[in-house]
Design a protein around this motif. Sequence first.
Motif, PDB file in Angstrom:
ATOM      1  N   TYR A 101      15.826  43.722  14.655  1.00  0.00           N
ATOM      2  CA  TYR A 101      16.404  44.981  14.183  1.00  0.00           C
ATOM      3  C   TYR A 101      17.274  45.504  15.323  1.00  0.00           C
ATOM      4  O   TYR A 101      16.776  45.842  16.388  1.00  0.00           O
ATOM      5  N   PHE A 102      18.591  45.572  15.101  1.00  0.00           N
ATOM      6  CA  PHE A 102      19.522  45.981  16.144  1.00  0.00           C
ATOM      7  C   PHE A 102      19.737  47.492  16.123  1.00  0.00           C
ATOM      8  O   PHE A 102      19.872  48.107  15.063  1.00  0.00           O
ATOM      9  N   THR A 103      19.754  48.058  17.304  1.00  0.00           N
ATOM     10  CA  THR A 103      19.920  49.499  17.494  1.00  0.00           C
ATOM     11  C   THR A 103      21.109  49.744  18.414  1.00  0.00           C
ATOM     12  O   THR A 103      21.787  48.813  18.848  1.00  0.00           O
ATOM     13  N   ASN A 104      21.344  51.011  18.734  1.00  0.00           N
ATOM     14  CA  ASN A 104      22.442  51.361  19.635  1.00  0.00           C
ATOM     15  C   ASN A 104      22.044  51.302  21.105  1.00  0.00           C
ATOM     16  O   ASN A 104      22.923  51.291  21.974  1.00  0.00           O
ATOM     17  N   SER A 105      20.746  51.297  21.384  1.00  0.00           N
ATOM     18  CA  SER A 105      20.291  51.384  22.773  1.00  0.00           C
ATOM     19  C   SER A 105      18.840  50.960  22.871  1.00  0.00           C
ATOM     20  O   SER A 105      18.147  50.810  21.855  1.00  0.00           O
ATOM     21  N   GLY A 106      18.377  50.828  24.108  1.00  0.00           N
ATOM     22  CA  GLY A 106      16.979  50.485  24.339  1.00  0.00           C
ATOM     23  C   GLY A 106      16.026  51.582  23.912  1.00  0.00           C
ATOM     24  O   GLY A 106      14.958  51.311  23.361  1.00  0.00           O
ATOM     25  N   THR A 107      16.387  52.824  24.156  1.00  0.00           N
ATOM     26  CA  THR A 107      15.485  53.918  23.771  1.00  0.00           C
ATOM     27  C   THR A 107      15.347  54.008  22.254  1.00  0.00           C
ATOM     28  O   THR A 107      14.267  54.304  21.734  1.00  0.00           O
ATOM     29  N   GLU A 108      16.426  53.723  21.510  1.00  0.00           N
ATOM     30  CA  GLU A 108      16.317  53.697  20.053  1.00  0.00           C
ATOM     31  C   GLU A 108      15.424  52.549  19.593  1.00  0.00           C
ATOM     32  O   GLU A 108      14.705  52.668  18.596  1.00  0.00           O
ATOM     33  N   ALA A 109      15.475  51.451  20.332  1.00  0.00           N
ATOM     34  CA  ALA A 109      14.592  50.325  20.004  1.00  0.00           C
ATOM     35  C   ALA A 109      13.133  50.697  20.239  1.00  0.00           C
ATOM     36  O   ALA A 109      12.241  50.280  19.481  1.00  0.00           O
ATOM     37  N   HIS A 136      14.777  58.509  26.953  1.00  0.00           N
ATOM     38  CA  HIS A 136      14.736  59.968  27.052  1.00  0.00           C
ATOM     39  C   HIS A 136      14.775  60.679  25.706  1.00  0.00           C
ATOM     40  O   HIS A 136      14.944  61.901  25.659  1.00  0.00           O
ATOM     41  N   THR A 137      14.650  59.946  24.604  1.00  0.00           N
ATOM     42  CA  THR A 137      14.486  60.617  23.323  1.00  0.00           C
ATOM     43  C   THR A 137      13.049  61.124  23.218  1.00  0.00           C
ATOM     44  O   THR A 137      12.187  60.766  24.018  1.00  0.00           O
ATOM     45  N   GLN A 138      12.774  61.943  22.213  1.00  0.00           N
ATOM     46  CA  GLN A 138      11.472  62.617  22.151  1.00  0.00           C
ATOM     47  C   GLN A 138      10.299  61.635  22.108  1.00  0.00           C
ATOM     48  O   GLN A 138       9.321  61.804  22.826  1.00  0.00           O
ATOM     49  N   GLY A 139      10.406  60.620  21.257  1.00  0.00           N
ATOM     50  CA  GLY A 139       9.309  59.660  21.174  1.00  0.00           C
ATOM     51  C   GLY A 139       9.154  58.858  22.443  1.00  0.00           C
ATOM     52  O   GLY A 139       8.054  58.703  22.977  1.00  0.00           O
ATOM     53  N   ALA A 140      10.267  58.319  22.952  1.00  0.00           N
ATOM     54  CA  ALA A 140      10.221  57.519  24.173  1.00  0.00           C
ATOM     55  C   ALA A 140       9.739  58.347  25.364  1.00  0.00           C
ATOM     56  O   ALA A 140       8.961  57.868  26.195  1.00  0.00           O
ATOM     57  N   LEU A 242       9.014  42.849  20.849  1.00  0.00           N
ATOM     58  CA  LEU A 242       9.832  42.776  22.064  1.00  0.00           C
ATOM     59  C   LEU A 242      10.967  43.780  21.940  1.00  0.00           C
ATOM     60  O   LEU A 242      11.690  43.791  20.941  1.00  0.00           O
ATOM     61  N   VAL A 243      11.116  44.632  22.966  1.00  0.00           N
ATOM     62  CA  VAL A 243      12.171  45.637  22.987  1.00  0.00           C
ATOM     63  C   VAL A 243      13.217  45.252  24.029  1.00  0.00           C
ATOM     64  O   VAL A 243      12.884  44.961  25.182  1.00  0.00           O
ATOM     65  N   LEU A 244      14.489  45.264  23.597  1.00  0.00           N
ATOM     66  CA  LEU A 244      15.594  44.860  24.467  1.00  0.00           C
ATOM     67  C   LEU A 244      16.682  45.931  24.474  1.00  0.00           C
ATOM     68  O   LEU A 244      16.823  46.695  23.529  1.00  0.00           O
ATOM     69  N   GLY A 245      17.464  45.941  25.544  1.00  0.00           N
ATOM     70  CA  GLY A 245      18.599  46.853  25.658  1.00  0.00           C
ATOM     71  C   GLY A 245      19.350  46.548  26.937  1.00  0.00           C
ATOM     72  O   GLY A 245      19.360  45.412  27.404  1.00  0.00           O
ATOM     73  N   LYS A 246      19.963  47.532  27.523  1.00  0.00           N
ATOM     74  CA  LYS A 246      20.670  47.452  28.810  1.00  0.00           C
ATOM     75  C   LYS A 246      21.505  46.185  28.975  1.00  0.00           C
ATOM     76  O   LYS A 246      22.656  46.134  28.599  1.00  0.00           O
ATOM     77  N   GLY A 247      20.934  45.114  29.539  1.00  0.00           N
ATOM     78  CA  GLY A 247      21.694  43.902  29.820  1.00  0.00           C
ATOM     79  C   GLY A 247      22.014  43.065  28.607  1.00  0.00           C
ATOM     80  O   GLY A 247      22.597  41.990  28.734  1.00  0.00           O
TER      81      GLY A 247
END
Length: 394
Positions: A101-109, A136-140, A242-247
Motif C-alpha cells: 500500500y503506497f503512501t505519500n510518506s513514512g509517517t502516513e505508512a 509527527h502526525t497524531q497517530g505516529a 514492513l513500513v518504508l519511506g525516506k530513502g
Amino acid sequence: MLRHQFLQSLAQTSPSPLMLEISHASGCTLTDTNGKEYLDMISGISVSNVGHRHPKIIEAIHKQCELYLHLMVYGEYVQSPQVLLAEASTEVLPNTLNTCYFTNSGTEAIEGSMKLAKRVTGKPRFAAFYRSYHGHTQGAMSLMGSEYFTASYAPLLPCIDFLHFNKQEEIRKITSDTAAIFIELVKAENGCIPIDPNFLAAIIKKCKDTGTLIILDENQTGFGRTGSLFAFQQFDFVPDILVLGKGMGGGMPIGAFIANHEHMMQLSHNPVLGHITTFGGHPVCCAAALANLQLIANEINLNEIKLKEALICEQLKHPLIKAVHGLGLLLAIEFESEQINQQIIKHCIEQGVITDWFLFAPNMLRLAPPLTCTNDNITYTCRTIINSCNKILI
C-alpha cells in the motif's frame, strides 16, 4: 529577499533554521547561491541514498511526466508505475510480505499500519518504545514516548504501552490485548542504537504467544543504509508489516506499508475504503522509487557499506568522541554534551560538511551519507570533525 520571504511566508519548524540557500545539488554535493559547495553527509535525513539527482532517477521521472501525472485517488485505476513498483518490491522481500500500500510518506505508512493492525487483530492496544520517532502526525506521534515533543498536543491516542529499549523485563508489557508492537532495528533518533538480538528474539516469542503483530519501521534503515537492502535481513526474522519511506523514492516523496495479501484485503471491506489516499502512489514518485530500488539492488555494492562504516569508525578517534553508535551508514558520534555537539556541527557546516543532531540524543552528531559517497568524502568529513574537535580543545 528570498531569505526574508522564507522567514515571513513559510511556517517555521524551529527558532533557528540552518538558512542554507541551495541553488542545485548533484551526487553528494549541495551548492548554495554563492557557489559554495557542501558535502551532504546526512542525505537529507536518510533520504538521498543514491545521492542527489541520480541520472537514472531523473530519467525515470522525465519518462513518466511525458505519460501522465495524477489520474485518480489510490486504488481505482491500473497504473503501471504502481504495479511495477509493487511487483519489484515484493520480489526482493519474503513471501509473506507480498502486498503493498503506497503512501505519500513514512509517517502516513505508520498511520496505515496502525489501522491495519487493529483491523486484523481486533485488539485495542499498541506497544512502542520510549523516545522513538515514527513521524509527527497524531497517530505516529502517539508512539513517540517523549513528553517534551508530545505534551503540547495532548491528548494523543490512548492505549499505548511504552517499553524501554533492550530491557528484557519490559517485554511483559506486551499482552493478549496488544494489536502490534512498533520496532526500529536501529533506534535512529535515540542515537542509532541497534537492537540486542536476544531482546528481539524474546519479543518475537512473546508476540507469537500473545497474537501480537510486529510492525517494523524501516524508514531510516531501509534501502541499503545498514549494509543490506533492508535491516531485518541481518536479524533473521520477518515482520508482519514492513513500513518504508525516506530513502524509498530517490528524493521523491513516497512511503509504503507492506504485509500479506490476506491481511491487506481487510482494508477493502467492512467498511469499504478502510484506508484511502488521494496522492499516495503518485505515478511519478512510483517511477522514481522503482528506479531507486533497481539502482540499490543491482548497481550498488552493499558489501561496501560495512567497509565505509569501518573507515569512519577508524578515523574518528579523538578525546572528545566518547563512542560511535549505529549500523552501516546510519551512525551517531557521541560527545559529552549538546553544547559541544552543536559547536562541532556549526564548524563542520562552515567548512562545507553538513551534519546534524538527533531528536532524543542532542549530544550526538548524525552521519548518514549517501551510499554512493567515496572514501575521499569520508576522509574529508572525518578530518573536518576531528579539526572541529581540536578547535574546541584549544
